[in-house]
Design a protein around this motif. Structure first.
Motif, PDB file in Angstrom:
ATOM      1  N   ASP A  52       0.823  -1.211   0.000  1.00  0.00           N
ATOM      2  CA  ASP A  52       0.000   0.000   0.000  1.00  0.00           C
ATOM      3  C   ASP A  52       0.856   1.259   0.000  1.00  0.00           C
ATOM      4  O   ASP A  52       0.466   2.282  -0.574  1.00  0.00           O
ATOM      5  CB  ASP A  52      -0.947  -0.014   1.208  1.00  0.00           C
ATOM      6  N   GLU A  53       2.010   1.206   0.627  1.00  0.00           N
ATOM      7  CA  GLU A  53       2.926   2.350   0.578  1.00  0.00           C
ATOM      8  C   GLU A  53       3.437   2.561  -0.841  1.00  0.00           C
ATOM      9  O   GLU A  53       3.560   3.704  -1.310  1.00  0.00           O
ATOM     10  CB  GLU A  53       4.095   2.130   1.534  1.00  0.00           C
ATOM     11  N   ASN A  54       3.746   1.472  -1.532  1.00  0.00           N
ATOM     12  CA  ASN A  54       4.188   1.595  -2.924  1.00  0.00           C
ATOM     13  C   ASN A  54       3.083   2.187  -3.795  1.00  0.00           C
ATOM     14  O   ASN A  54       3.346   3.025  -4.672  1.00  0.00           O
ATOM     15  CB  ASN A  54       4.600   0.224  -3.461  1.00  0.00           C
ATOM     16  N   ASN A  55       1.852   1.741  -3.564  1.00  0.00           N
ATOM     17  CA  ASN A  55       0.727   2.264  -4.344  1.00  0.00           C
ATOM     18  C   ASN A  55       0.502   3.752  -4.094  1.00  0.00           C
ATOM     19  O   ASN A  55      -0.027   4.452  -4.961  1.00  0.00           O
ATOM     20  CB  ASN A  55      -0.549   1.491  -4.013  1.00  0.00           C
ATOM     21  N   ALA A  56       0.871   4.219  -2.903  1.00  0.00           N
ATOM     22  CA  ALA A  56       0.657   5.628  -2.558  1.00  0.00           C
ATOM     23  C   ALA A  56       1.819   6.513  -2.981  1.00  0.00           C
ATOM     24  O   ALA A  56       1.828   7.713  -2.699  1.00  0.00           O
ATOM     25  CB  ALA A  56       0.431   5.765  -1.044  1.00  0.00           C
ATOM     26  N   GLY A  57       2.821   5.950  -3.677  1.00  0.00           N
ATOM     27  CA  GLY A  57       3.972   6.727  -4.105  1.00  0.00           C
ATOM     28  C   GLY A  57       3.694   7.538  -5.356  1.00  0.00           C
ATOM     29  O   GLY A  57       2.707   7.320  -6.073  1.00  0.00           O
ATOM     30  N   ILE A  58       4.617   8.448  -5.660  1.00  0.00           N
ATOM     31  CA  ILE A  58       4.449   9.332  -6.814  1.00  0.00           C
ATOM     32  C   ILE A  58       4.478   8.538  -8.122  1.00  0.00           C
ATOM     33  O   ILE A  58       3.867   8.937  -9.122  1.00  0.00           O
ATOM     34  CB  ILE A  58       5.554  10.414  -6.811  1.00  0.00           C
ATOM     35  N   LEU A  59       5.157   7.393  -8.120  1.00  0.00           N
ATOM     36  CA  LEU A  59       5.259   6.593  -9.336  1.00  0.00           C
ATOM     37  C   LEU A  59       3.934   5.947  -9.713  1.00  0.00           C
ATOM     38  O   LEU A  59       3.785   5.476 -10.851  1.00  0.00           O
ATOM     39  CB  LEU A  59       6.331   5.512  -9.161  1.00  0.00           C
ATOM     40  N   ASN A  60       2.984   5.901  -8.791  1.00  0.00           N
ATOM     41  CA  ASN A  60       1.675   5.308  -9.080  1.00  0.00           C
ATOM     42  C   ASN A  60       0.575   6.364  -9.061  1.00  0.00           C
ATOM     43  O   ASN A  60      -0.599   6.031  -9.035  1.00  0.00           O
ATOM     44  CB  ASN A  60       1.359   4.217  -8.042  1.00  0.00           C
ATOM     45  N   SER A  61       0.979   7.635  -9.091  1.00  0.00           N
ATOM     46  CA  SER A  61       0.002   8.712  -8.914  1.00  0.00           C
ATOM     47  C   SER A  61      -0.655   9.160 -10.215  1.00  0.00           C
ATOM     48  O   SER A  61      -1.722   9.780 -10.201  1.00  0.00           O
ATOM     49  CB  SER A  61       0.677   9.918  -8.261  1.00  0.00           C
ATOM     50  N   GLY A  62      -0.001   8.902 -11.354  1.00  0.00           N
ATOM     51  CA  GLY A  62      -0.516   9.415 -12.622  1.00  0.00           C
ATOM     52  C   GLY A  62      -0.070  10.832 -12.916  1.00  0.00           C
ATOM     53  O   GLY A  62      -0.450  11.396 -13.955  1.00  0.00           O
ATOM     54  N   TYR A  63       0.733  11.422 -12.039  1.00  0.00           N
ATOM     55  CA  TYR A  63       1.189  12.793 -12.249  1.00  0.00           C
ATOM     56  C   TYR A  63       2.439  12.871 -13.119  1.00  0.00           C
ATOM     57  O   TYR A  63       2.800  13.948 -13.571  1.00  0.00           O
ATOM     58  CB  TYR A  63       1.479  13.462 -10.908  1.00  0.00           C
ATOM     59  N   LEU A  64       3.112  11.774 -13.329  1.00  0.00           N
ATOM     60  CA  LEU A  64       4.329  11.787 -14.128  1.00  0.00           C
ATOM     61  C   LEU A  64       3.998  11.505 -15.593  1.00  0.00           C
ATOM     62  O   LEU A  64       3.037  10.801 -15.902  1.00  0.00           O
ATOM     63  CB  LEU A  64       5.313  10.750 -13.601  1.00  0.00           C
ATOM     64  N   GLY A 115      -9.470  13.479 -11.423  1.00  0.00           N
ATOM     65  CA  GLY A 115      -9.553  12.075 -11.058  1.00  0.00           C
ATOM     66  C   GLY A 115      -8.291  11.569 -10.389  1.00  0.00           C
ATOM     67  O   GLY A 115      -8.334  10.909  -9.345  1.00  0.00           O
ATOM     68  N   ARG A 116      -7.123  11.862 -10.968  1.00  0.00           N
ATOM     69  CA  ARG A 116      -5.871  11.372 -10.391  1.00  0.00           C
ATOM     70  C   ARG A 116      -5.569  12.055  -9.057  1.00  0.00           C
ATOM     71  O   ARG A 116      -4.917  11.468  -8.190  1.00  0.00           O
ATOM     72  CB  ARG A 116      -4.724  11.597 -11.373  1.00  0.00           C
ATOM     73  N   TYR A 117      -6.041  13.282  -8.883  1.00  0.00           N
ATOM     74  CA  TYR A 117      -5.818  13.988  -7.614  1.00  0.00           C
ATOM     75  C   TYR A 117      -6.504  13.240  -6.476  1.00  0.00           C
ATOM     76  O   TYR A 117      -5.895  12.956  -5.430  1.00  0.00           O
ATOM     77  CB  TYR A 117      -6.346  15.419  -7.722  1.00  0.00           C
ATOM     78  N   TYR A 118      -7.768  12.893  -6.686  1.00  0.00           N
ATOM     79  CA  TYR A 118      -8.495  12.191  -5.634  1.00  0.00           C
ATOM     80  C   TYR A 118      -8.057  10.729  -5.519  1.00  0.00           C
ATOM     81  O   TYR A 118      -8.093  10.157  -4.428  1.00  0.00           O
ATOM     82  CB  TYR A 118     -10.000  12.285  -5.887  1.00  0.00           C
ATOM     83  N   ASP A 119      -7.617  10.131  -6.621  1.00  0.00           N
ATOM     84  CA  ASP A 119      -7.066   8.781  -6.536  1.00  0.00           C
ATOM     85  C   ASP A 119      -5.797   8.769  -5.686  1.00  0.00           C
ATOM     86  O   ASP A 119      -5.582   7.854  -4.881  1.00  0.00           O
ATOM     87  CB  ASP A 119      -6.758   8.241  -7.935  1.00  0.00           C
ATOM     88  N   TYR A 120      -4.973   9.780  -5.889  1.00  0.00           N
ATOM     89  CA  TYR A 120      -3.735   9.884  -5.104  1.00  0.00           C
ATOM     90  C   TYR A 120      -4.057  10.064  -3.618  1.00  0.00           C
ATOM     91  O   TYR A 120      -3.431   9.447  -2.746  1.00  0.00           O
ATOM     92  CB  TYR A 120      -2.911  11.060  -5.622  1.00  0.00           C
ATOM     93  N   LYS A 121      -5.042  10.900  -3.335  1.00  0.00           N
ATOM     94  CA  LYS A 121      -5.483  11.073  -1.945  1.00  0.00           C
ATOM     95  C   LYS A 121      -5.998   9.753  -1.377  1.00  0.00           C
ATOM     96  O   LYS A 121      -5.721   9.412  -0.209  1.00  0.00           O
ATOM     97  CB  LYS A 121      -6.592  12.125  -1.891  1.00  0.00           C
ATOM     98  N   SER A 122      -6.731   9.021  -2.168  1.00  0.00           N
ATOM     99  CA  SER A 122      -7.277   7.739  -1.728  1.00  0.00           C
ATOM    100  C   SER A 122      -6.159   6.750  -1.425  1.00  0.00           C
ATOM    101  O   SER A 122      -6.210   6.021  -0.425  1.00  0.00           O
ATOM    102  CB  SER A 122      -8.212   7.171  -2.803  1.00  0.00           C
ATOM    103  N   PHE A 123      -5.135   6.725  -2.267  1.00  0.00           N
ATOM    104  CA  PHE A 123      -4.000   5.824  -2.023  1.00  0.00           C
ATOM    105  C   PHE A 123      -3.282   6.183  -0.726  1.00  0.00           C
ATOM    106  O   PHE A 123      -2.834   5.297   0.013  1.00  0.00           O
ATOM    107  CB  PHE A 123      -3.022   5.879  -3.197  1.00  0.00           C
TER     108      PHE A 123
END
Length: 441
Positions: A52-64, A115-123
């Motif tokens: 779950d920590e990996n999923n909450a990282g910047i590499l899984n955020s969709g911002y890159l 969408g990715r903003y709230y997904d990142y918050k959810s992670f």
């Protein structure tokens, strides 16, 4: 008798934790350290947290942005024939054409309806929830650990007590035989003493077997070799100054179930907001650097070699005005999920309040039972002392002596059981209040 039961029990109570000094004593803190390091259930929970920590990282955020590389090459061989302007005909047999290309494409989403903003918050919330779940696993495992640990300690005390009771019965048989030889009693006293020795021996064997089984259970929780040998510490210390009102307040703020459901509500809220991003457009940025080269050895070709390269860029907008109703359905379901989490929170609040009240009642009742059993033990000690003195003087029968011995034995075992029951009740209450990991054992 060479030793009275009162003396042996008193010595056992005072030095019981050190009576087996030749064996390794597993302290409570050592047991906690071992279970935190070795317990398989805790290790699985920690690994889940890492995911779950990996999923909450910047590499899984969709911002890159995404960067793709493409390269290729083709070779054509063919026969061709052509007529020139002056009417001449030319042919090319086996003419070879080579084409090569390579490109790098960069894609970046500037806006996707949040969408990715709230997904990142959810992670991020899920990562914190996973951390709480690790704590919940640790609390449950520690409570399980001490349930078995204190059972091993109780059985250790019980086994020692039964050993002392067997010694008393053996000493009584020796006295009965002497008295029979000198005509001071009948053979019935000898037979009664032998029967009592057999009973005490069976009780001792059963207690030792239960202790061995419990030690294996403890080794299983600690993830140790099942044949590992050690002695449980029989010292029990209670947490001072516990009050019902404070326990209720602590439970509302620190109970791990309450904290987990709070995170679940936040996750559902972010999922609901993310689902509404389907109503908004998506704006993206693309950039490409490409290189192409073509080589043709045909005499009919206009150019024998052609090379091109360059950079292109574009901004695009995509807006799904109607997707058949999938977004509407997703939003509705996300809202219902959020409402369900709110209902789950109310249910857990009621359950936690009930659990803390029940735990407090069990704890206070267990302490009262322990106090009564301590008084009962003192009474039986005094009674046995008087009976022992009168038995030496021949004023009571062996049956009356045995009854006094059994009464004291039962009082000792009942007091020991009450002590550990009270401690387990205390630990259960501390777990519900969220304080289990904040106290010393």
């Amino acid at each position: 008798m060479k030793n009275t039961f009162y003396t042996t029990i008193l010595v056992l109570m005072l030095v019981g934790p050190f009576a087996m000094a030749q064996d390794q004593i597993l302290t409570k803190q050592e047991a906690i350290n071992m279970v935190l390091e070795n317990n398989l259930g805790i290790q699985v929970a920690k690994n889940t947290q890492l995911i779950d920590e990996n999923n909450a990282g910047i590499l899984n955020s969709g911002y890159l942005p995404t960067l793709n590389g493409v390269a290729g090459g083709t070779i054509d061989k063919q026969n061709s024939e052509g007529v020139l302007a002056n009417g001449d005909t030319r042919t090319a047999e086996g003419a070879e054409t080579r084409r090569y290309n390579a490109s790098l494409s960069l894609n970046y989403t500037l806006f996707d309806g949040l969408g990715r903003y709230y997904d990142y918050k959810s992670f991020k919330e899920r990562s914190q929830q996973s951390e709480l779940e690790v704590r919940q696993t640790i609390e449950t495992t520690i409570l399980q650990l001490f349930s078995v640990y204190y059972e091993a300690a109780r059985l250790t005390e019980q086994t020692n007590t039964l050993e002392q009771a067997l010694d008393i019965s053996k000493d009584r048989l020796t006295r009965a035989k002497y008295q029979f030889e000198f005509g001071q009693n009948t053979g019935l006293d000898v037979l009664n003493a032998e029967v009592d020795i057999n009973t005490d021996s069976i009780n001792l064997l059963n207690s030792r077997q239960l202790l061995r089984n419990t030690m294996r259970d403890l080794n299983l929780i600690l993830n140790q070799d099942l044949s590992a040998q050690f002695v449980a510490d029989t010292t029990v210390n209670f947490v001072p100054g516990l009050q019902m009102e404070n326990m209720q307040l602590e439970a509302k703020e620190n109970n791990v179930r309450m904290q987990i459901v709070e995170k679940a509500i936040n996750i559902s809220d972010y999922n609901f907001k993310a689902s509404k991003s389907g109503y908004l457009p998506t704006i993206g940025l693309t950039g490409t650097y490409g290189w192409n080269e073509s080589t043709n050895n045909s005499p009919l070709a206009f150019a024998l070699q052609n090379t091109s390269y360059g950079v292109t860029g574009a901004v695009n907008l995509s807006w799904n005005l109607f997707d058949g109703g999938r977004t509407i359905t997703t939003v509705k379901n996300a809202k219902i999920s959020y409402e369900n989490q709110e209902l789950a929170k109310k249910q857990i609040e009621l359950e936690v309040e009930r659990d803390i009240r029940n735990a407090w009642d069990s704890y206070t009742n267990a302490l009262y039972v322990l106090e009564v059993q301590e008084k009962n033990l003192q009474t039986n000690m005094n009674n046995f002392n008087r009976t022992d003195e009168r038995y030496k003087l021949g004023q009571v029968t062996s049956i009356e002596f045995r009854q006094a011995q059994l009464n004291l034995l039962n009082a000792v075992l009942a007091k020991s059981q009450a002590k550990y029951n009270a401690k387990i009740a205390e630990l259960q209450m501390l777990q519900i209040s969220g304080q289990l990991l904040n106290v010393e054992f």
